[in-house]
Design an enzyme around this catalytic site. Structure first.
Site, PDB file in Angstrom:
ATOM      1  N   ALA A   1       0.842  -1.198   0.000  1.00 51.50           N
ATOM      2  CA  ALA A   1       0.000   0.000   0.000  1.00 51.50           C
ATOM      3  C   ALA A   1       0.875   1.246   0.000  1.00 51.50           C
ATOM      4  CB  ALA A   1      -0.941  -0.030   1.204  1.00 51.50           C
ATOM      5  N   ARG A   2       1.050   1.846   1.155  1.00 54.03           N
ATOM      6  CA  ARG A   2       1.951   2.972   1.348  1.00 54.03           C
ATOM      7  C   ARG A   2       2.642   2.807   2.692  1.00 54.03           C
ATOM      8  NH1 ARG A   2       1.441   3.390  -3.250  1.00 54.03           N
ATOM      9  NH2 ARG A   2       0.880   5.200  -4.538  1.00 54.03           N
TER      10      ARG A   2
ATOM     11  N   ASP B   1       7.116  -3.776   0.430  1.00 51.36           N
ATOM     12  CA  ASP B   1       7.470  -3.155  -0.836  1.00 51.36           C
ATOM     13  C   ASP B   1       7.483  -1.639  -0.702  1.00 51.36           C
ATOM     14  OD1 ASP B   1       8.047  -3.440  -3.718  1.00 51.36           O
ATOM     15  OD2 ASP B   1       6.171  -2.328  -3.961  1.00 51.36           O
TER      16      ASP B   1
ATOM     17  N   GLU C   1      10.792   6.521   2.954  1.00 52.70           N
ATOM     18  CA  GLU C   1      11.103   5.928   1.662  1.00 52.70           C
ATOM     19  C   GLU C   1      11.770   6.973   0.785  1.00 52.70           C
ATOM     20  OE1 GLU C   1       8.427   4.269  -1.965  1.00 52.70           O
ATOM     21  OE2 GLU C   1       7.975   3.383   0.005  1.00 52.70           O
TER      22      GLU C   1
ATOM     23  N   HIS D   1       9.865  -0.512  -3.559  1.00 50.38           N
ATOM     24  CA  HIS D   1       8.641  -0.012  -4.205  1.00 50.38           C
ATOM     25  C   HIS D   1       8.588  -0.543  -5.639  1.00 50.38           C
ATOM     26  CE1 HIS D   1       5.540   3.390  -3.584  1.00 50.38           C
ATOM     27  NE2 HIS D   1       5.063   2.515  -4.462  1.00 50.38           N
TER      28      HIS D   1
END
Length: 315
Positions: free
Chosen positions: A232-233, A257, A262, A281
């Protein structure tokens, strides 16, 4: 080409330039003129008479000269960065790329689940040391999976898990709408949804509701053999709380991921945890991205001509 039907604005997605997208759209829409804008000046010139613009974003300056624009096709699923009110005021419909990432991200999720069940990350470490030593593993088959977010990606994950004979619990904003999972809960029942799940998959957008959703309390609610999969985030998860739980083996693992922060700094403690797998990501990468975008666009051009409701319309 001074009066195109479709103008492709400047952009780069997953390392691929706009020229590739323009070429793919031309193949899909051979009866329309498709122009590629390579400079800001070309964007302003080409968008004047175009009925459709395709791109990452569009600003007030471009809208001011877009005299015939009917549709802005955003190449991202998220449209929070767009001036949606301004587009609406100009009478421009907006569509997004929802569904483009479904197959590839769903494969990433299922692959992450299998990797943790079969402990591939441990196998890679042992192989690097040329160490032959067996270890215990588990199965995805027959487990319980909580999928948080039942949009296009969440639904694709559930679809691909069908052959694993798992029990699924979905979490969505409007549980009364149901979904493809065996059970559907609202976000007010998030803890109940994840309490019995061996796998918790985050496939939700980042909103005020989901920011920090997986905090210390949520992690303590999860089973000790649970694996958290986040595509997701990053801010959906409280990173410090996750590090603490992973360090103390209070959950089995995490496949991330996306992270917060980030990019993940080189000295971040997540890198050193043997029960965490991290990808940069990368789940959204697919060679089929532009082809799927063009398919949505071609469908919407036909709908626009027929006066039908547009697919993936958000404005």
């Amino acid at each position: 080409m001074s009066d195109p039907d479709v103008v492709v604005l400047r952009q780069t997605i997953h390392g691929a330039g706009a020229s590739e997208l323009a070429a793919t759209i031309r193949e899909r829409l051979p009866d329309l003129s498709v122009a590629l804008a390579k400079t800001p000046a070309e964007e302003r010139e080409l968008i004047r008479t175009a009925r459709v613009a395709v791109g990452l974003s569009i600003d007030e300056e471009l809208l001011a000269v877009a005299e015939e624009l009917e549709l802005f096709a955003c190449v991202f699923a998220g449209t929070g960065h767009l001036p949606r009110d301004l587009l609406d005021d100009h009478g421009v419909a907006v569509t997004n790329a929802s569904g483009v990432h479904g197959p590839n991200i769903a494969e990433h999720v299922v692959g992450s689940m299998i990797a943790h069940a079969r402990q591939f990350h441990r196998a890679y470490r042992q192989q690097s040391r040329r160490e032959w030593r067996t270890y215990e593993t588990t199965e995805v088959y027959g487990s319980t999976v909580a999928v948080v977010g039942l949009g296009a990606i969440g639904r694709a994950v559930v679809d691909r898990l069908e052959s694993f004979d798992v029990e699924t619990v979905g979490v969505r904003y409007s549980p009364e709408k149901g979904g493809p999972t065996d059970e559907v809960c609202g976000f007010d029942e998030f803890h109940e949804a994840v309490a019995d799940a061996e796998y918790v998959v985050l496939a939700c957008p980042l909103t005020e509701t989901t920011r920090g959703l997986v905090d210390a309390d949520a992690l303590r609610t999860m089973r000790p053999d649970a694996v958290l999969v986040n595509i997701a985030r990053g801010p959906v998860v409280d990173t410090d709380a996750l590090v603490t739980e992973l360090r103390n083996d209070r959950i089995r693992g995490a496949a991330l991921d996306v992270t917060d922060p980030e990019p993940l700094p080189e000295d971040h403690p997540l890198w050193g945890l043997s029960n965490a797998t991290i990808t940069p990501h990368n789940a959204g990468h697919t060679p089929e991205y532009y082809e799927r975008l063009a398919e949505i666009l071609a469908d919407n051009v036909a709908r626009l001509k027929a006066g039908d409701e547009l697919r993936n319309r958000v404005v």
